[in-house]
Design an enzyme around this catalytic site. Structure first.
Site, PDB file in Angstrom:
ATOM      1  N   HIS A 175     -11.347  -2.535   3.705  1.00 57.87           N
ATOM      2  CA  HIS A 175     -11.216  -1.954   5.044  1.00 57.87           C
ATOM      3  C   HIS A 175     -11.945  -0.618   5.195  1.00 57.87           C
ATOM      4  O   HIS A 175     -11.973  -0.067   6.288  1.00 57.87           O
ATOM      5  CB  HIS A 175      -9.727  -1.774   5.352  1.00 57.87           C
ATOM      6  N   ASP A 176     -12.468  -0.066   4.113  1.00 54.57           N
ATOM      7  CA  ASP A 176     -13.198   1.197   4.197  1.00 54.57           C
ATOM      8  C   ASP A 176     -14.708   0.983   4.169  1.00 54.57           C
ATOM      9  O   ASP A 176     -15.473   1.945   4.010  1.00 54.57           O
ATOM     10  CB  ASP A 176     -12.800   2.119   3.030  1.00 54.57           C
ATOM     11  N   GLU A 222      -6.389   3.289  -6.185  1.00 53.18           N
ATOM     12  CA  GLU A 222      -7.667   3.406  -5.497  1.00 53.18           C
ATOM     13  C   GLU A 222      -8.400   4.564  -6.146  1.00 53.18           C
ATOM     14  O   GLU A 222      -7.920   5.690  -6.144  1.00 53.18           O
ATOM     15  CB  GLU A 222      -7.452   3.715  -4.014  1.00 53.18           C
ATOM     16  N   ASP A 241       0.856  -1.191   0.000  1.00 49.17           N
ATOM     17  CA  ASP A 241       0.000   0.000   0.000  1.00 49.17           C
ATOM     18  C   ASP A 241       0.897   1.248   0.000  1.00 49.17           C
ATOM     19  O   ASP A 241       1.705   1.424   0.918  1.00 49.17           O
ATOM     20  CB  ASP A 241      -0.875  -0.024   1.265  1.00 49.17           C
ATOM     21  N   ASP A 293      -2.779   4.569  -2.828  1.00 49.76           N
ATOM     22  CA  ASP A 293      -3.858   5.056  -1.971  1.00 49.76           C
ATOM     23  C   ASP A 293      -4.334   6.448  -2.381  1.00 49.76           C
ATOM     24  O   ASP A 293      -3.511   7.331  -2.627  1.00 49.76           O
ATOM     25  CB  ASP A 293      -3.340   5.107  -0.517  1.00 49.76           C
TER      26      ASP A 293
HETATM   27  C1  GLC Z   1      -7.865   5.594   1.456  1.00 49.82           C
HETATM   28  C2  GLC Z   1      -7.777   4.424   2.413  1.00 49.82           C
HETATM   29  C3  GLC Z   1      -8.435   4.793   3.694  1.00 49.82           C
HETATM   30  C4  GLC Z   1      -7.709   5.987   4.278  1.00 49.82           C
HETATM   31  C5  GLC Z   1      -7.651   7.128   3.273  1.00 49.82           C
HETATM   32  C6  GLC Z   1      -6.665   8.163   3.696  1.00 49.82           C
HETATM   33  O1  GLC Z   1      -9.150   5.872   1.097  1.00 49.82           O
HETATM   34  O2  GLC Z   1      -8.340   3.294   1.831  1.00 49.82           O
HETATM   35  O3  GLC Z   1      -8.459   3.756   4.616  1.00 49.82           O
HETATM   36  O4  GLC Z   1      -8.354   6.415   5.440  1.00 49.82           O
HETATM   37  O5  GLC Z   1      -7.212   6.697   2.004  1.00 49.82           O
HETATM   38  O6  GLC Z   1      -5.371   7.673   3.535  1.00 49.82           O
END
Ligand code: GLC
Length: 580
Positions: free
Chosen positions: A351-352, A284, A129, A230
């Site tokens: 995880h979100d 992402e 990540d 990310d």
């Molecule tokens: C992405 C991650 C999330 C995080 C955010 C800020 O969306 O998946 O978990 O809180 O970025 O880094």
């Protein structure tokens, strides 16, 4: 035969172009190009919640090492692990203070290497990540940057001098007060798309980009096989608009991210890291239009190989759930947009988000097993790389957290403050949060029925779902018809049936209110996927019906064909071969 000819042709063409197959590893200029990351099945590990070996209540690398054989037994071929770097943990590691160091709670660099080697020995690739839209406010770059206006690191972040007045309002995803934070030390504001402890890096600064590539090279040299970028669509942004309009939470990405320069930076990253190291990268977010998404992943552009969009997970943000019609539409639309070029991932949970079972299946004791098997069958049957989230292979469910005092997540707390400040109905807000909060998806892995689900001998950082006594790996290992064993079979089915990876997708009886049926054709195969998304029996008339011999997977032991009709039990999921 066709495949053989194609391989031969590709070989001749490569020789003609003067490059070896190795060099051409990332040249995916045709949809037909076969690669490991298209054929892979990815399993996401939230390391904090996977397996603790030292009793501190947090998962660690040694815990993953202990479970390597389990990972191997799933048949998955890639692991994406959430951040484990040095961090003050304001956002559970998405606030990195040293990109080359490991947070002690997870172990040492030696442990990391042993874990990576253990995965490789089992044919599993590792995806790191990369959190570089922002760093932690405790990163040395930021400490330097904020120390004075003429510090060499000043330009690593976005600053707005206070003498220019208050900066135009920008929405922050986590901070109810907006994305600009005043810092009295230099009388200026800095930008943070997420929490105030997560200042946004200035990607327009070539030095910042070089730092990021160096970090990626550092990990590529250790042997990681891919990167998950990310929040990447926010990396390149326009901070100069004098009259930045207020609002726009809805079309946030269009206004705050995906600036044209982003593509230039990605090309640079591809040339610096992706191509020379033969690694892959997935972003992402996929922008706000199909054009954005294509621009990110079309192989000819040499930017990224894969992206994931949020349109599906966004379908089910409230306890009222989603409509099958919308679900079919979203998947069909994205499939057709990428039918010729580009590649996306298929995901329904991470995880979100709250748990897959609660959002897309049926958590009631009666239907949890068949409905989770159905949704996992779906996930493994679409074009695009399936991303599965730890615990979904055993049907882990949401937990019940009705009051805000129980929450620790920076996102949940920020949203609550916003709801409160804007006078929203807090009871209704909590009802939705309890269903949708990402804490639901972060509870410790349920390994067995011993205390704390076998996750830790200490006090877990987050409470274990009390249903662990019933829902756990050990119990499901024993049962050949469990969600776990069905998951394993489905991974195998995907690996053995290339039409599920590369084949053309076509919807069958689009209007059917309960059944999602589609074909996957190609690679010498013609497969039919039929999924009854209802808790009631349903039926469908098909031109070609399954026979016992043609069935590739069935989550029930019975097959009910009557004349031209296929009768399905609640949440029955079938894949069969249409060539008799
Ligand atoms: C992405 C991650 C999330 C995080 C955010 C800020 O969306 O998946 O978990 O809180 O970025 O880094």
């Amino acid at each position: 035969m066709k495949t053989l000819l194609r391989t031969l042709f590709a070989f001749l063409l490569l020789n003609f172009l003067g490059c070896s197959p190795q060099e051409a590893k990332n040249d995916t200029s045709s949809q037909e190009e076969k690669t490991w990351w298209k054929e892979g099945v990815l399993y996401q590990i939230y390391p904090q919640s996977f397996k603790d070996t030292d009793g501190d209540g947090y998962g660690d690398f040694k815990g993953v090492i202990e479970k390597l054989d389990y990972l191997g037994s799933l048949g998955i071929t890639m692991v994406w692990m959430n951040p484990f770097f040095e961090s003050p943990m304001v956002d559970n590691g998405y606030d990195v203070s040293d990109y080359r160091a490991i947070h002690p709670r997870y172990g040492s660099m030696e442990d990391f290497q042993a874990m990576l080697d253990g995965m490789h020995a089992r044919g599993i690739k590792f995806v790191l990540d990369v959190v570089v839209n922002h760093s932690s406010d405790q990163h040395d770059w930021f400490l330097q940057s904020r120390s004075s206006r003429d510090n060499p690191y000043r330009n690593y972040y976005h600053w707005w001098p206070a003498e220019k007045g208050t900066p135009p309002y920008r929405h922050s995803l986590f901070d109810p007060e907006g994305a600009w934070e005043y810092d009295s030390l230099t009388n200026a504001y800095y930008l943070h798309t997420f929490a105030e402890q997560q200042p946004d890096l200035n990607w327009e600064n070539p030095k910042v980009r070089q730092e990021v590539y160096d970090i990626m090279k550092f990990w590529a040299e250790k042997g990681v096989d891919g990167f998950r970028m990310d929040a990447f669509q926010f990396a390149s942004k326009d901070t100069t608009w004098p009259e930045f309009p207020e609002g726009h939470e809805e079309d946030f990405i269009k206004w705050y991210g995906m600036r044209p320069q982003l593509h230039e930076y990605l090309k640079e990253m591809y040339a610096e890291v992706i191509e020379p190291f033969g690694v892959f990268a997935v972003a992402e977010g996929a922008g706000s239009t199909f054009l954005d998404a294509h621009d990110l992943v079309d192989a000819d552009r040499k930017e990224l190989q894969m992206a994931y969009h949020f349109e599906t997970v966004d379908l089910s943000r409230t306890p009222e759930g989603y409509e099958l019609e919308d679900f079919k539409n979203v998947f069909s639309k994205w499939d057709s947009a990428f039918a010729e070029k580009g590649w996306i991932s298929i995901f329904l949970s991470n995880h979100d988000n709250s748990r897959l079972v609660n959002r897309f299946a049926n958590p009631s004791p009666e239907f949890r097993t068949p409905s989770t098997q159905l949704i996992n069958t779906f996930l493994m049957s679409m074009r695009g790389t399936p991303f599965t989230y730890y615990g979904d292979e055993i049907g882990m469910t949401n937990i019940d957290m009705p009051t805000i005092e129980e929450y620790v997540d920076v996102e949940a707390l920020g949203k609550y403050q916003t709801a409160k400040a804007s006078g929203q109905d807090l009871e209704e807000f909590m009802r939705i949060l309890n269903y949708s909060s990402r804490e639901n998806g972060r509870t410790p892995m349920q390994w067995d029925s011993t205390p704390q689900a076998g996750f830790t001998t200490g006090t877990p950082w987050m409470k274990v779902n009390e249903n662990y006594v019933e829902i756990n790996v050990a119990a499901q290992e024993e049962d050949p018809n469990s969600i776990l064993n069905h998951f394993r079979k489905m991974v195998q089915v995907r690996k053995e049936n290339p039409a599920l990876v590369y084949g053309k997708y076509e919807l069958v009886q689009k209007e059917h209110p309960e059944i999602y049926a589609f074909t996957r054709t190609g690679e010498g195969q013609n497969l039919m996927v039929v999924l009854n998304f209802s808790q009631n029996p349903s039926s469908i008339e098909l031109e070609t019906l399954p026979t016992d011999a043609s069935v590739i997977i069935n989550n029930y032991s019975t097959l009910d064909v009557n004349g031209n009709t296929l009768n399905l039990k609640p949440y029955q999921a079938l894949i069969f071969s249409v060539d008799q």
